[in-house]
Design an enzyme around this catalytic site. Sequence first.
Site, PDB file in Angstrom:
ATOM      1  N   ASP A  97      -4.657   1.712   9.640  1.00  0.00           N
ATOM      2  CA  ASP A  97      -3.262   1.984  10.184  1.00  0.00           C
ATOM      3  C   ASP A  97      -3.788   2.849  11.660  1.00  0.00           C
ATOM      4  O   ASP A  97      -4.766   3.212  12.090  1.00  0.00           O
ATOM      5  CB  ASP A  97      -2.444   2.764   9.354  1.00  0.00           C
ATOM      6  CG  ASP A  97      -2.665   4.083   9.047  1.00  0.00           C
ATOM      7  OD1 ASP A  97      -3.898   4.357   8.905  1.00  0.00           O
ATOM      8  OD2 ASP A  97      -1.709   5.020   9.298  1.00  0.00           O
ATOM      9  N   HIS A 139      -9.271  -4.035   5.755  1.00  0.00           N
ATOM     10  CA  HIS A 139      -8.073  -3.733   5.982  1.00  0.00           C
ATOM     11  C   HIS A 139      -7.877  -2.862   7.166  1.00  0.00           C
ATOM     12  O   HIS A 139      -8.034  -1.531   7.178  1.00  0.00           O
ATOM     13  CB  HIS A 139      -7.207  -3.253   4.989  1.00  0.00           C
ATOM     14  CG  HIS A 139      -5.761  -3.028   5.146  1.00  0.00           C
ATOM     15  ND1 HIS A 139      -4.873  -3.730   4.841  1.00  0.00           N
ATOM     16  CD2 HIS A 139      -5.165  -1.899   5.599  1.00  0.00           C
ATOM     17  CE1 HIS A 139      -3.760  -3.139   5.246  1.00  0.00           C
ATOM     18  NE2 HIS A 139      -3.787  -2.109   5.684  1.00  0.00           N
ATOM     19  N   ASP A 166     -12.816  -8.790  -0.458  1.00  0.00           N
ATOM     20  CA  ASP A 166     -13.157  -8.714   0.981  1.00  0.00           C
ATOM     21  C   ASP A 166     -11.946  -9.321   1.691  1.00  0.00           C
ATOM     22  O   ASP A 166     -12.270 -10.438   2.015  1.00  0.00           O
ATOM     23  CB  ASP A 166     -14.598  -9.212   1.270  1.00  0.00           C
ATOM     24  CG  ASP A 166     -14.746  -9.086   2.759  1.00  0.00           C
ATOM     25  OD1 ASP A 166     -14.168  -8.167   3.441  1.00  0.00           O
ATOM     26  OD2 ASP A 166     -15.826  -9.807   3.375  1.00  0.00           O
ATOM     27  N   GLU A 183      -9.830  -0.998   2.633  1.00  0.00           N
ATOM     28  CA  GLU A 183      -9.491  -0.555   3.844  1.00  0.00           C
ATOM     29  C   GLU A 183     -10.551   0.401   4.232  1.00  0.00           C
ATOM     30  O   GLU A 183     -11.528   0.445   3.761  1.00  0.00           O
ATOM     31  CB  GLU A 183      -8.293   0.637   3.562  1.00  0.00           C
ATOM     32  CG  GLU A 183      -7.671   1.261   4.937  1.00  0.00           C
ATOM     33  CD  GLU A 183      -6.239   1.755   4.756  1.00  0.00           C
ATOM     34  OE1 GLU A 183      -5.862   2.007   3.727  1.00  0.00           O
ATOM     35  OE2 GLU A 183      -6.034   2.171   5.808  1.00  0.00           O
TER      36      GLU A 183
END
Length: 537
Positions: free
Chosen positions: A150, A462, A507, A516
């Site tokens: 993020d 991710h 994956d 992530e």
Amino acid sequence: MENIYISKIRINQTGYSDALPVTAAFLMPGPVNIRDKNGNTVKTVDIPAPSFDEASGDDVILADLGILPEGEYDLECGSETRHISVKKDPWQDVTDALIKGLYYQRCGCGLDQKYAGKFAHPACHTAKVSVWEDMSVIKSVPGGWHDAGDYGKYVGPGAVTVAHMLYAYELFGEGCSDDLNIPETGNGVPDILNEARFELEWILKMQREDGAFYHKLTKARFAPFIMPQDDLEPEYLMPVSHCATAAACACLSLAYRVYRKFDEAFADSMLKASLAAYKWLDENPDFVPFNNPEGVHTGQYGDKNLGDELFWASCELFASTGDEKYKESAEKLFADASHFTSYGWADVTGLGSICCLFDLKEKAGDILYSKLKERFIGECHKISEICERSGYDTALPADRYMWGSILPIMSNAMSIILYEKLTGDESYRKHALSQWNYALGLNALDICFVTGFGERRVMNPHHRPSGSDGIEDPVPGLISGGPNKLYNYPQTKEKLGDAPAAKCFLDELPSADTNEIAIYWNSPAIFVGAFFRLLSR
Ligand SMILES: [Zn+2]
């Protein structure tokens, strides 16, 4: 990946050192023939029979094939063949990439094509931000690294990441290249410190006037999968927290000592901020764990224990100032402390251990040196026992594969390395090397967890930039969290069924629970890589 053939021979896919034993895992009985590039047998190694490994469900044996001279080899076992490379300094590229991976996480600035190549992008998150509790207070807090997949920026996780890097530099500085092609390269400061400073400058900006640190700078919700420069929703300075303040206090005090010889004014500003943070903690002894305010859904990093952060901060301030009051505080906290080999964002006691055992040394005194050393070594023996029980020599019990399992695996490698440095006993080194090999492909999944490396590599982490830049390759030098059995998204569970713990991995971009990336997973790998580079040059 289920349609891709997985070899029954597992190797470090980035190569091996000609100065360290070559190990590989075999999922069938030996012997192993090692052939050179002309097809000549160099040696034949009898290996023990494979046995059941609980974490992976594999029948496997990790075999020591001895030291091999520089060259290209085929490992032949039964009907299987796997190619390996043996080189001098084989892990420079991957260790450099792990440091540079943090450059790609830089926020508040553009990534110039000169340094970022095809992963260049314009500046992101440059707007002024409001204080969540009083929106009329507007501040400018650009900089820092995006934390993980993020775009949030969190003080505690940033502080431990920097600490891993600074201690890697202090202990194994020669294992870190000074030519990472980042904007500061060539300025006379080692690049690992240049990169860490980018985060430190941001951490300094996260301090409130009264000495406390804002817990994080994020939006109310995670962004969708868009590029950072397109993420224009407002960011907020979330409330201050004790844990963020203590972690920043510790990290800035450590950074003061490291940067003093390069930039005295910068170093002094960090010590001043650290002392102000400690004073705030002294004056605000009622610990309140951080909880996301109502309406906020970004990472909580909600640590319920402050003692370990205070212990680390007290150790670092004693090391920086020599003031006995910090020593007394650390000694008091020692009595209730545990996990002296933990270096993650939630439990930082181990960072205090490193400060005492490798910086202060005997100056730390009986409790913080002799007694702590005993506890530290005791925990290292236990880590070695975990390795001995694992078919792949992995430093993680079968029932502990959690979100970001790469962290305890790399942390335990750090501990074994520190054990060797502390005692001179090299007998556990093989276990540390097994964790490094694990990260680079020698594992139950036959996958290299560092993006950009390995013949079977992570392609869909991710990670918002990797998932939205239109480039097939992910951003390089980022380490995946790896298999996770303890908490899975329903869709992950559905796909993996009752897969063994060490194989609970997808994956796939949506699988934040297994794939992530995070800055504080890269940094312990940097520490381990720097150590093994020193041994293999
Ligand atoms: Zn950004």
